[in-house]
Design a protein around this motif. Sequence first.
Motif, PDB file in Angstrom:
ATOM      1  N   LEU A  32      -5.219  -1.738  -9.565  1.00  0.00           N
ATOM      2  CA  LEU A  32      -4.152  -2.647  -9.161  1.00  0.00           C
ATOM      3  C   LEU A  32      -3.918  -2.579  -7.652  1.00  0.00           C
ATOM      4  O   LEU A  32      -3.625  -3.600  -7.015  1.00  0.00           O
ATOM      5  N   CYS A  33      -4.036  -1.393  -7.084  1.00  0.00           N
ATOM      6  CA  CYS A  33      -3.890  -1.254  -5.632  1.00  0.00           C
ATOM      7  C   CYS A  33      -5.001  -1.992  -4.899  1.00  0.00           C
ATOM      8  O   CYS A  33      -4.756  -2.664  -3.883  1.00  0.00           O
ATOM      9  N   ILE A  34      -6.224  -1.869  -5.398  1.00  0.00           N
ATOM     10  CA  ILE A  34      -7.347  -2.593  -4.796  1.00  0.00           C
ATOM     11  C   ILE A  34      -7.116  -4.095  -4.903  1.00  0.00           C
ATOM     12  O   ILE A  34      -7.314  -4.846  -3.935  1.00  0.00           O
ATOM     13  N   LEU A  35      -6.670  -4.556  -6.075  1.00  0.00           N
ATOM     14  CA  LEU A  35      -6.415  -5.978  -6.277  1.00  0.00           C
ATOM     15  C   LEU A  35      -5.297  -6.469  -5.368  1.00  0.00           C
ATOM     16  O   LEU A  35      -5.394  -7.552  -4.768  1.00  0.00           O
ATOM     17  N   ALA A  36      -4.219  -5.677  -5.254  1.00  0.00           N
ATOM     18  CA  ALA A  36      -3.116  -6.060  -4.372  1.00  0.00           C
ATOM     19  C   ALA A  36      -3.580  -6.147  -2.924  1.00  0.00           C
ATOM     20  O   ALA A  36      -3.165  -7.049  -2.171  1.00  0.00           O
ATOM     21  N   GLY A  37      -4.453  -5.224  -2.520  1.00  0.00           N
ATOM     22  CA  GLY A  37      -4.988  -5.262  -1.166  1.00  0.00           C
ATOM     23  C   GLY A  37      -5.828  -6.508  -0.922  1.00  0.00           C
ATOM     24  O   GLY A  37      -5.734  -7.150   0.137  1.00  0.00           O
ATOM     25  N   ILE A  38      -6.653  -6.866  -1.903  1.00  0.00           N
ATOM     26  CA  ILE A  38      -7.481  -8.069  -1.774  1.00  0.00           C
ATOM     27  C   ILE A  38      -6.608  -9.311  -1.628  1.00  0.00           C
ATOM     28  O   ILE A  38      -6.851 -10.169  -0.770  1.00  0.00           O
ATOM     29  N   LEU A  39      -5.573  -9.416  -2.454  1.00  0.00           N
ATOM     30  CA  LEU A  39      -4.693 -10.581  -2.397  1.00  0.00           C
ATOM     31  C   LEU A  39      -3.934 -10.641  -1.070  1.00  0.00           C
ATOM     32  O   LEU A  39      -3.774 -11.726  -0.486  1.00  0.00           O
ATOM     33  N   ALA A  40      -3.484  -9.489  -0.578  1.00  0.00           N
ATOM     34  CA  ALA A  40      -2.788  -9.458   0.717  1.00  0.00           C
ATOM     35  C   ALA A  40      -3.730  -9.879   1.845  1.00  0.00           C
ATOM     36  O   ALA A  40      -3.349 -10.635   2.742  1.00  0.00           O
ATOM     37  N   GLY A  41      -4.967  -9.383   1.788  1.00  0.00           N
ATOM     38  CA  GLY A  41      -5.944  -9.749   2.805  1.00  0.00           C
ATOM     39  C   GLY A  41      -6.278 -11.230   2.779  1.00  0.00           C
ATOM     40  O   GLY A  41      -6.405 -11.883   3.826  1.00  0.00           O
ATOM     41  N   LEU A  42      -6.422 -11.793   1.586  1.00  0.00           N
ATOM     42  CA  LEU A  42      -6.712 -13.224   1.460  1.00  0.00           C
ATOM     43  C   LEU A  42      -5.536 -14.074   1.936  1.00  0.00           C
ATOM     44  O   LEU A  42      -5.736 -15.133   2.535  1.00  0.00           O
ATOM     45  N   TRP A  43      -4.332 -13.610   1.669  1.00  0.00           N
ATOM     46  CA  TRP A  43      -3.142 -14.332   2.134  1.00  0.00           C
ATOM     47  C   TRP A  43      -3.123 -14.424   3.657  1.00  0.00           C
ATOM     48  O   TRP A  43      -2.931 -15.514   4.230  1.00  0.00           O
ATOM     49  N   LEU A  44      -3.347 -13.296   4.331  1.00  0.00           N
ATOM     50  CA  LEU A  44      -3.331 -13.296   5.792  1.00  0.00           C
ATOM     51  C   LEU A  44      -4.494 -14.108   6.350  1.00  0.00           C
ATOM     52  O   LEU A  44      -4.332 -14.859   7.322  1.00  0.00           O
TER      53      LEU A  44
END
Length: 340
Positions: A32-44
């Motif tokens: 979940l942490c990896i997924l949250a990081g991916i989503l945050a990176g894609l957002w930025l």
Amino acid sequence: MNLMPVPAGIPSPSSDFSSFSLGPLTIHVYALCILAGILAGLWLTSRRWKARGLNTDDVWDIAIWAIPFGIIGGRLYHVISSPDAYFGADGDLALIPQIWRGGLGIWGAVALGAVGAWIGCRRAGIKLSTFADAAAPGLLLAQAVGRWGNWFNQELFGAETDLPWGLEIDADNPNFPADAAPGTLFHPTFLYESLWNLAGVALLLLLDRRFRLRGGRLVWLYVAFYTLGRLWIELLRIDDAEMITLFGVTQRLNVWTSAALLIASLAMFVYLTIKARKGGEGSLYLPGREPAAELPDNKNETEAAKSESASSGRPVRANLAETKTEESHPHRSKDNGPPA
């Protein structure tokens, strides 16, 4: 007055919190942490992509290729750099695909992820450098968030410390050093790297706003900043790793990798900066894939009339007038005169 006791260090989540079940599914917090990081990176990255006047759908189209390649590359690099758990005397090859247990090497993720991004960029008609520069701060943000998965797994911590922010590790955890006493605190290297990466996000955004870094320069600055931090953080870690001896010095593989990439990234940044000053900035798109500028109908008509006028020697205004007259009287003929 009774005072609340102050914790001796940063507590680690119990192993009971590292995963939970939803019906037949087991959800691992590391994932979940990896997924949250991916989503945050894609957002930025999407915000920066839009600010460049590009189609934000392209970010997701490229990410579809880059993310799976990056995960596979990160796992392969981890297996190569920490082989004992898989190929050693007590190793287990069945552990290789179990990424939820932890173990993704960033340089494998970046290298193979770049291959996936290149494929996506080719399909979208975008230069890889365009995507890399836009994604560089987002990549650091993704790493900053994803590092917290190591906290839930109680892994990849540093050497013993008596600092007030030392990390507590359960004595019965498999990662707890056999020669350490229960209650020993360790450097929270996951936290160091997360904070370092967040500082890097702010720095890259500031430098890009001030100097408008393009052509691959910002992504090489990302590599330089990250490897500079990874060098000193890696030197604190005590987890098992492949050891390499160079120039009579034995160090972890990631230490040598970080040092080499730091030097290479600084050299590439200087080279691309000199190149940009000499030749200016190129297109964001691949050659021949720039968006076609569609002209209005009346402008097309005028341009066609000018071309016809140049070949016939007649004024443009007369040609247009004749055209409009013929269109308003479709049944008239120049030879037969007006209809009876």
